[in-house]
Structure formats: C-alpha cells, structure tokens
Design an enzyme around this catalytic site. Structure first.
Site, short mmCIF file in Angstrom:
data_model
loop_
_atom_site.label_atom_id
_atom_site.label_comp_id
_atom_site.label_asym_id
_atom_site.label_seq_id
_atom_site.Cartn_x
_atom_site.Cartn_y
_atom_site.Cartn_z
N MET A 9 4.35 -1.05 -4.14
CA MET A 9 4.46 -2.38 -4.73
C MET A 9 4.83 -3.47 -3.72
O MET A 9 5.44 -4.47 -4.08
CB MET A 9 5.51 -2.35 -5.85
CG MET A 9 5.28 -1.25 -6.87
SD MET A 9 3.82 -1.49 -7.85
CE MET A 9 4.42 -2.69 -8.99
N ARG A 10 4.47 -3.29 -2.48
CA ARG A 10 4.79 -4.28 -1.45
C ARG A 10 3.56 -4.54 -0.60
O ARG A 10 2.71 -3.67 -0.42
CB ARG A 10 5.89 -3.76 -0.53
CG ARG A 10 7.15 -3.33 -1.23
CD ARG A 10 8.23 -4.39 -1.04
NE ARG A 10 9.51 -3.92 -1.50
CZ ARG A 10 9.99 -4.10 -2.71
NH1 ARG A 10 9.27 -4.68 -3.62
NH2 ARG A 10 11.19 -3.67 -3.04
N LEU A 12 1.97 -4.98 3.00
CA LEU A 12 2.28 -4.43 4.32
C LEU A 12 2.15 -5.51 5.39
O LEU A 12 1.33 -6.42 5.26
CB LEU A 12 1.35 -3.26 4.62
CG LEU A 12 1.48 -2.09 3.65
CD1 LEU A 12 0.36 -1.08 3.87
CD2 LEU A 12 2.82 -1.42 3.80
N ASN A 26 -5.33 3.04 -0.77
CA ASN A 26 -4.51 2.87 -1.95
C ASN A 26 -5.38 3.15 -3.17
O ASN A 26 -6.60 3.07 -3.12
CB ASN A 26 -3.94 1.45 -2.03
CG ASN A 26 -2.86 1.30 -3.09
OD1 ASN A 26 -2.22 2.27 -3.49
ND2 ASN A 26 -2.66 0.09 -3.55
N HIS A 28 -5.71 2.06 -7.38
CA HIS A 28 -5.30 1.03 -8.34
C HIS A 28 -5.96 1.33 -9.69
O HIS A 28 -7.13 1.71 -9.73
CB HIS A 28 -5.73 -0.35 -7.83
CG HIS A 28 -5.27 -1.45 -8.71
ND1 HIS A 28 -3.96 -1.86 -8.76
CD2 HIS A 28 -5.95 -2.22 -9.58
CE1 HIS A 28 -3.85 -2.85 -9.63
NE2 HIS A 28 -5.03 -3.08 -10.14
N ASP A 60 -5.77 -4.15 2.78
CA ASP A 60 -5.76 -5.29 3.69
C ASP A 60 -4.52 -6.12 3.38
O ASP A 60 -3.62 -5.65 2.67
CB ASP A 60 -7.06 -6.09 3.60
CG ASP A 60 -7.28 -6.73 2.23
OD1 ASP A 60 -6.36 -6.73 1.37
OD2 ASP A 60 -8.39 -7.25 2.01
N GLY A 62 -4.06 -8.62 1.44
CA GLY A 62 -3.95 -9.16 0.09
C GLY A 62 -3.47 -8.12 -0.90
O GLY A 62 -3.21 -6.97 -0.57
N ASP A 64 -4.49 -5.79 -3.57
CA ASP A 64 -5.63 -5.07 -4.13
C ASP A 64 -6.97 -5.76 -3.82
O ASP A 64 -7.87 -5.80 -4.65
CB ASP A 64 -5.46 -4.88 -5.65
CG ASP A 64 -4.21 -4.08 -5.97
OD1 ASP A 64 -3.93 -3.11 -5.25
OD2 ASP A 64 -3.52 -4.43 -6.95
N GLU A 93 -7.56 9.05 -11.86
CA GLU A 93 -6.96 8.76 -10.56
C GLU A 93 -6.61 10.07 -9.84
O GLU A 93 -6.85 10.20 -8.64
CB GLU A 93 -5.68 7.92 -10.71
CG GLU A 93 -5.93 6.48 -11.08
CD GLU A 93 -4.64 5.70 -11.22
OE1 GLU A 93 -4.46 4.74 -10.45
OE2 GLU A 93 -3.82 6.05 -12.10
#
Length: 139
Positions: A9-10, A12, A26, A28, A60, A62, A64, A93
């Site tokens: 939830m951060r 990078l 990741n 989502h 990246d 941004g 998601d 998932e």
C-alpha cells in the site's frame, strides 16, 4: 529475479524502482486501468460493471499504472456484494500471480520501455485468457 508485491500500500521510491527496473511485479483486484487504488471491488460494484477481474502488472512510480503483464476476467453477478466479488477475484489472483511470476523468472515476460513483451508461446499455453464463470446463464 523479480520483486513480487501483493497488497503493498505504498508508492516505491524512484531509487528503488531504478535499481529493480523491469523486475517489480504487483497484483491488483481489477482489470486495470479501471479502478486503481483502494477498494477496487467496491468501485466496480458502484459503477455497475458486468466484468471485473485481476491484473498482474509491472510497478512504476504511479498507483497501479505500470504496464500490464496478465489479466483474468471475473463476471459480476447480479447478487454480488463486495465480499462475494472479492472472494471470486482472490481465487483468480491466486492462480494468475504464480503464472506471471514464473513467466518473469524464466524471461518469457519482459519490460521494453513502457511496454510489456510476453513470449508468444506463453500466451498460447501458460497465460491463455480465461473467463471463469463464462457459463453463467444470462437470463
């Protein structure tokens, strides 16, 4: 080897992303670019979409917004609430992420500038598009 995030939830730092360029993945719970950020399933239900799903993507700077590696569609059923939809997406998932990680580890998926390249053989077998619940009666 890739850096695999799930539920992270951060954002990078640019230094971290630069060091691991093209290797941070990741997952989502939406069909990105639709419904990025928090509460993707709730967003999907509020918008009345008929198809939701999950996306594995390169990370990246941004939220998601990175290039997409793989997606799975999940139908939104008429009686779905956030919990029911989330549960069906989570099952996909758990199936999709290991496949995408395996493709990254074996070099079958790479990042070329801002575009994802997936080896053609991978899309035929390992990463074929799948729509769970496609037999749901439309009536």
């Amino acid at each position: 080897s890739p850096v695999c995030l799930a539920g992270f939830m951060r954002l990078l730092s640019a230094d971290f992303l630069g060091h691991y360029a093209g290797r941070v993945l990741n997952i989502h719970p939406s069909l990105l670019p639709a419904f990025p950020g928090l509460h993707a399933q709730r967003q999907a239900l509020e918008r009345g979409v008929k198809v939701a799903g999950c996306t594995v993507h390169f990370v990246d700077a941004g939220t998601d917004t990175g290039p997409i590696i793989a997606q799975v569609a999940v139908p939104v059923l008429p009686d779905d609430d956030e919990k029911a939809l989330s549960s069906r997406i989570l099952a996909e998932e758990h199936r999709l992420y290991p496949l995408a990680v395996r493709l990254a580890v074996t070099g079958k998926v790479t990042l070329d500038a801002a575009r994802t390249r997936v080896e053609a053989r991978a899309t035929v077998g390992e990463l074929a598009l799948r729509n769970p619940g496609a037999t749901v009666d439309p009536a």
